[in-house]
Motif scaffolding. Structure first.
Motif, mmCIF file in Angstrom:
data_model
loop_
_atom_site.group_PDB
_atom_site.id
_atom_site.type_symbol
_atom_site.label_atom_id
_atom_site.label_comp_id
_atom_site.label_asym_id
_atom_site.label_seq_id
_atom_site.Cartn_x
_atom_site.Cartn_y
_atom_site.Cartn_z
ATOM 1 N N GLU A 394 0.823 -1.201 0.000
ATOM 2 C CA GLU A 394 0.000 0.000 0.000
ATOM 3 C C GLU A 394 0.867 1.265 0.000
ATOM 4 O O GLU A 394 0.673 2.175 -0.789
ATOM 5 C CB GLU A 394 -0.857 -0.012 1.252
ATOM 6 N N PHE A 395 1.831 1.275 0.894
ATOM 7 C CA PHE A 395 2.707 2.444 0.959
ATOM 8 C C PHE A 395 3.625 2.500 -0.261
ATOM 9 O O PHE A 395 4.001 3.575 -0.722
ATOM 10 C CB PHE A 395 3.532 2.435 2.257
ATOM 11 N N GLU A 396 3.926 1.330 -0.797
ATOM 12 C CA GLU A 396 4.780 1.306 -1.991
ATOM 13 C C GLU A 396 4.143 2.107 -3.123
ATOM 14 O O GLU A 396 4.818 2.855 -3.841
ATOM 15 C CB GLU A 396 5.012 -0.132 -2.457
ATOM 16 N N LYS A 397 2.808 1.958 -3.251
ATOM 17 C CA LYS A 397 2.099 2.680 -4.319
ATOM 18 C C LYS A 397 2.332 4.187 -4.185
ATOM 19 O O LYS A 397 2.601 4.876 -5.154
ATOM 20 C CB LYS A 397 0.607 2.374 -4.230
ATOM 21 N N LEU A 398 2.204 4.679 -2.957
ATOM 22 C CA LEU A 398 2.390 6.117 -2.741
ATOM 23 C C LEU A 398 3.849 6.504 -2.952
ATOM 24 O O LEU A 398 4.167 7.485 -3.616
ATOM 25 C CB LEU A 398 1.977 6.482 -1.311
ATOM 26 N N PHE A 399 4.705 5.690 -2.403
ATOM 27 C CA PHE A 399 6.135 6.006 -2.406
ATOM 28 C C PHE A 399 6.706 6.052 -3.821
ATOM 29 O O PHE A 399 7.576 6.858 -4.130
ATOM 30 C CB PHE A 399 6.868 4.963 -1.554
#
Ligand code: GLU
Length: 545
Positions: A394-399
């Motif tokens: 999930e955070f990878e998408k934002l990052f």
């Protein structure tokens, strides 16, 4: 009946001799002083951080002496074998630059190197050649004692305070004649093969350890099992045969094997083989309730390599820490040569600790922060993205949505004399960066609201300019502050009652509103990355609080 006839009865199919085998395992052609060593795990699929440490040490000594490190799978205890046990070990260690010059390369039975097979369960006949040799010499014998008899013997020994074990007068099968042995074998009685120990418990044997120096032990007089009922050898015997044939010069292993040291010396000597050098590595330990104890697979999550993956602890930082533990001089050397590769340091056995080494997560954390602070933002970005792919999609998408934006954030206060050191693990990046993403951004509503925050809209609309240099930016903040009676610290300090506050307070307000934190990387850079509209949005959101 001669010993030879008994040996043939027990191993009718073993026709090779030790001499024949010797030819199949010729001496290695290596430079003088080259260290040939090995990592010899059971394929349990679990890599303990202590094993990584031992492997790291073995790899280091092999590499710096232009020697060889090979992997040998010790699966003679078939109960401990798991699926994918070999690849789990190989892949787990590879990340830490511990690779093998020889040995199995997967779970499918493939291997590299000329000294195999490197999996003990595939070497049964090889061991039997050596067992047969001992039988022929009268230095081994079949033992027919069953578990019940052995247990009765143990109880008797306990009761009479005798040393526990199968030795001397207690070794009843030692005294059977070869005729009796042959008859019982022909009758189908189950048996194992024992060593006929030539040691005298009242005599001392000196065993030399590369780390600990000379160690004195009573000689081994126990008739240990060398071949089990399934035809496979015990650990001790396989160690002798394999390390002899594979040309091991240095046995680097955990210190739990020190107790077996005299037995292993004896085995090599009984065959007339040169004894390899031994280095027994002290365990990694931790302090609990004021007491030092070994890191335990059961009690300490940090004993398992999975702990390091899940937190995203950089491989290189772990290596640096292991090097620090391995040799007392490493840390000072590294501080003086921060850019040099670990391999440039000369490791020595004599500089290894004789007592348990403290494995301190705080120290590791410190080394991680130091290490990460030396990386280029682009490289750190890649490492973090790789980590997030596995552990936080999930955070990878934002990052990774806008790499330049994330790299920009990671680059704040990076390439400078005293770089920023807030990130130790890849998992820390989310903790340090979440506020840069509107999707995650939220205030801690319980915090008291700053009633002066309203003035910041005036600042943003009439003073803030994205194109200002840091110096211009700060000058404008100062100018703006004056308008509302916030003055530079120097003036403020002289007569605090005259003013509303100092310039720093404006920055503080702004910092809190855009990051919800009282501490953050350089505010000027954060504002630039966020851009004007989003900052204004945040101020408005805050004012609605
Ligand atoms: N298989 C043994 C172990 O798991 C190897 C010890 C050695 O290195 O000789 O500890």
């Amino acid at each position: 009946m001669t010993n030879k006839e008994l040996a043939d009865l027990i191993f009718p199919n073993i026709t090779k001799t030790i001499e024949d085998l010797r030819k199949e395992y010729p001496k290695r052609n290596l430079p003088e002083g080259a260290i040939v060593t090995r990592y010899a795990p059971s394929p349990t699929g679990f890599v303990h951080v202590g094993a990584l440490f031992a492997c790291f040490v073995a790899r280091t000594f092999a590499t710096q002496s232009n020697g060889v490190l090979f992997l040998r799978i010790e699966d003679t205890d078939t109960k401990r074998t798991v699926d994918n046990g070999i690849s789990t070990i190989i892949n787990g260690l590879k990340e830490y630059n511990v690779t093998f010059d020889e040995g199995p390369i997967n779970d499918e039975g493939d291997s590299i190197g000329n000294y195999g097979p490197y999996i003990q369960s595939q070497r049964k006949e090889i061991y039997q050649v050596f067992v047969k040799h001992l039988l022929e010499q009268g230095l081994a014998y079949p033992c027919f004692c069953n578990n019940e008899e052995l247990e009765t013997m143990r109880q008797k020994q306990e009761k009479t305070k005798a040393r526990i074990g199968y030795y001397g007068p207690w070794a009843t099968c030692r005294n059977l004649s070869n005729e009796q042995r042959a008859e019982r074998i022909k009758n189908g009685e189950p048996y194992i093969i024992r060593l006929k120990s030539n040691g005298n418990y009242n005599k001392k044997i000196i065993c030399h350890d590369e780390i600990r120096g000379d160690l004195a032990f009573p000689e081994n007089d126990v008739d240990i099992v060398i071949n089990k009922s399934d035809g496979l050898p015990t650990y001790h015997f396989a160690h002798l045969v394999d390390d002899y044939l594979m040309g091991t010069t240095h046995v680097i292993r955990a210190d739990e094997w020190i107790a077996s040291f005299p037995l292993h010396y004896q085995l090599f000597q009984m065959f007339g083989f040169e004894v390899p050098k031994y280095a027994h590595i002290s365990p990694l330990s931790k302090v609990e309730d004021g007491k030092t104890r070994k890191l335990s697979k059961r009690k300490d999550p940090e004993a398992a390599m999975s702990y390091y993956y899940e937190l995203g602890i950089p491989y290189e930082a772990v290596r640096l820490y292991l090097a620090t533990i391995a040799n007392s001089g490493f840390e000072v050397w590294h501080a003086a040569n921060p850019k040099a590769d670990i391999s440039e340091y000369k490791f020595e056995f004599s500089k290894m600790s004789k007592s348990p080494s403290l494995f301190d997560l705080d120290k590791l954390n410190f080394i991680c922060k130091e290490y990460i602070s030396t990386l280029k933002a682009e490289d750190l970005y890649k490492d973090v993205a790789n980590y997030l792919k596995v552990f936080d999609a999930e955070f990878e998408k934002l990052f990774t949505r806008n790499p330049e934006y994330s790299i920009g954030f990671l680059n704040i206060e990076r390439e400078q004399k005293k770089p920023r050191k807030d990130i130790a693990y890849y998992s820390d990046v989310k903790k340090e960066m979440w506020y840069m993403f509107d999707e995650l951004f939220t205030y801690k509503w319980e915090d008291e609201k700053d009633s002066n925050a309203e003035i910041l809209l005036d600042y943003m609309n009439n003073y803030y300019n994205e194109n200002d240099t840091q110096q211009e930016w700060f000058e404008k903040v100062t100018e703006f502050g004056r308008k509302y009676n916030y003055v530079p610290m120097k003036e403020y300090k002289v007569s605090p009652d005259e003013f509303k506050g100092h310039t720093g307070m404006i920055c503080e307000m702004l910092r809190y509103i855009v990051t919800t934190k009282h501490q953050s990387p350089n505010l000027y850079d954060i504002l630039k990355l966020l851009r004007k509209d989003r900052i204004i949005n945040r101020i408005e959101k805050y004012l609605k609080k």
